[in-house]
Design an enzyme around this catalytic site. Structure first.
Site, PDB file in Angstrom:
ATOM      1  N   ASP A  69      45.848  53.705  43.151  1.00  0.00           N
ATOM      2  CA  ASP A  69      45.602  52.553  44.020  1.00  0.00           C
ATOM      3  C   ASP A  69      44.211  52.023  43.724  1.00  0.00           C
ATOM      4  OD1 ASP A  69      45.302  50.665  45.977  1.00  0.00           O
ATOM      5  OD2 ASP A  69      45.501  52.051  47.669  1.00  0.00           O
ATOM      6  N   ASN A  96      43.596  42.828  35.500  1.00  0.00           N
ATOM      7  CA  ASN A  96      44.595  41.856  35.939  1.00  0.00           C
ATOM      8  C   ASN A  96      45.071  42.078  37.375  1.00  0.00           C
ATOM      9  OD1 ASN A  96      47.145  40.026  35.574  1.00  0.00           O
ATOM     10  ND2 ASN A  96      47.954  42.042  36.108  1.00  0.00           N
ATOM     11  N   TYR A 161      41.103  34.596  48.482  1.00  0.00           N
ATOM     12  CA  TYR A 161      41.611  34.621  47.108  1.00  0.00           C
ATOM     13  C   TYR A 161      40.736  33.791  46.174  1.00  0.00           C
ATOM     14  CZ  TYR A 161      44.891  34.210  43.209  1.00  0.00           C
ATOM     15  OH  TYR A 161      45.467  34.247  41.958  1.00  0.00           O
ATOM     16  N   GLY A 162      40.514  32.530  46.528  1.00  0.00           N
ATOM     17  CA  GLY A 162      39.757  31.638  45.656  1.00  0.00           C
ATOM     18  C   GLY A 162      38.328  32.096  45.443  1.00  0.00           C
ATOM     19  N   LYS A 165      38.199  34.959  43.017  1.00  0.00           N
ATOM     20  CA  LYS A 165      38.420  34.529  41.645  1.00  0.00           C
ATOM     21  C   LYS A 165      37.209  33.761  41.097  1.00  0.00           C
ATOM     22  CE  LYS A 165      42.586  36.201  41.176  1.00  0.00           C
ATOM     23  NZ  LYS A 165      42.875  37.282  40.215  1.00  0.00           N
TER      24      LYS A 165
END
Length: 276
Positions: A69, A96, A161-162, A165
């Site tokens: 994990d 990834n 999320y954004g 990233k």
């Protein structure tokens, strides 16, 4: 007859996180097709074993698996230690692993948000530290960080999320500068919407978007990413439409995004308190 895919450094070992499905599985397949032995990493042991067996049979390369994990603080150090115990040297590191959720920041489940930040930010950064140090000592290697076009523009509803990233994109650029003088390449792959299980549990119509060309196939994204990595490119956005969408997002004024937030149906609107 189709020519075999060329690898920049044949038979160099590649480690891929989030390798059971989606872009990660496609990246693993693409590396195996180029002759690279693999270490596949995921928290899903059964799916990991299935992927490894399928890749061995299809491409005839050695495939090791590590069920772990990665959304845990100790994960990067544990993975590095596990690979060393196997007696392996990683020359291609593919960060990834990730997941997605949509909604307002203040409505996020704190445990889920913490797991995303660990998986998207902390673990890949520390994997780059551990394996990047080894690559620097050998004077060779590739690191591929999978970010997103959301790194180019902030949008409501995907803040965790954004932002994670966006961090990966900036981290990749600085790491590339640091390691480049030592012969180690760092590439940032920034896909747009891709037809994968990332959107499971959301209202996103994946198959319909794929048929309309709004979403790309994982195999196409992965091949573009590997091509960019072996060409030692700094970053790559796969697909002309995706690049056009990214440019449009960058050029869109903030007031337009604010207007969409106020009147769009995707997020809750303000409810005025009842008058006394």
């Amino acid at each position: 007859m189709t020519a075999p895919l060329a690898a920049a450094e044949p038979n160099r070992l590649a480690l891929v996180t989030g390798a059971c499905s989606g872009i990660g599985r496609a990246l693993a397949e693409g590396l195996a097709a180029r002759g690279h032995p693999l270490v596949l990493v995921s928290e899903r042991p059964a799916a990991l074993a299935e992927a490894a067996a399928a890749i061995r049979e299809a491409h005839g390369v050695p495939v090791q698996i590590v069920a772990l994990d990665l959304a845990r603080p100790e994960a990067a150090a544990e993975l590095h230690a596990a690979v060393r115990e196997l007696g392996l040297e990683v020359d291609i590191l593919v960060n990834n692993a990730g997941f997605f959720f949509f909604g307002e920041t203040v409505d996020a489940d704190p445990a889920r948000a913490s797991a995303m930040l660990q998986l998207h930010v902390v673990t890949p950064s520390l994997l780059c530290t551990h394996f990047g140090r080894d690559m620097r000592a050998r004077g060779r290697g590739h690191i591929l960080l999978v970010a997103s076009i959301s790194a180019w523009r902030d949008f409501p509803g995907i803040n965790y999320y954004g932002s994670s990233k966006k961090y990966l994109r900036g981290f990749a650029r600085a790491l590339r500068c640091e390691l480049g003088v030592h012969g180690v390449n760092v590439t940032c792959l920034a896909p747009g919407a891709t037809a994968t299980a990332l959107y499971s549990g959301t209202s996103v119509p994946v198959e319909r978007a794929r048929r309309l060309g709004v979403m790309m196939d994982a195999e196409v994204v992965a091949e573009a990413g590997l091509t960019a990595m072996f060409a030692r490119r700094a970053e790559h956005i796969p697909g002309r439409l995706t690049r056009a969408m990214t440019l449009a997002a960058v050029l869109t004024p903030q007031w337009v995004i604010d207007l969409l937030r106020r009147h769009g149906p995707w997020l809750p609107r303000r409810v005025d308190p009842p008058r006394s």
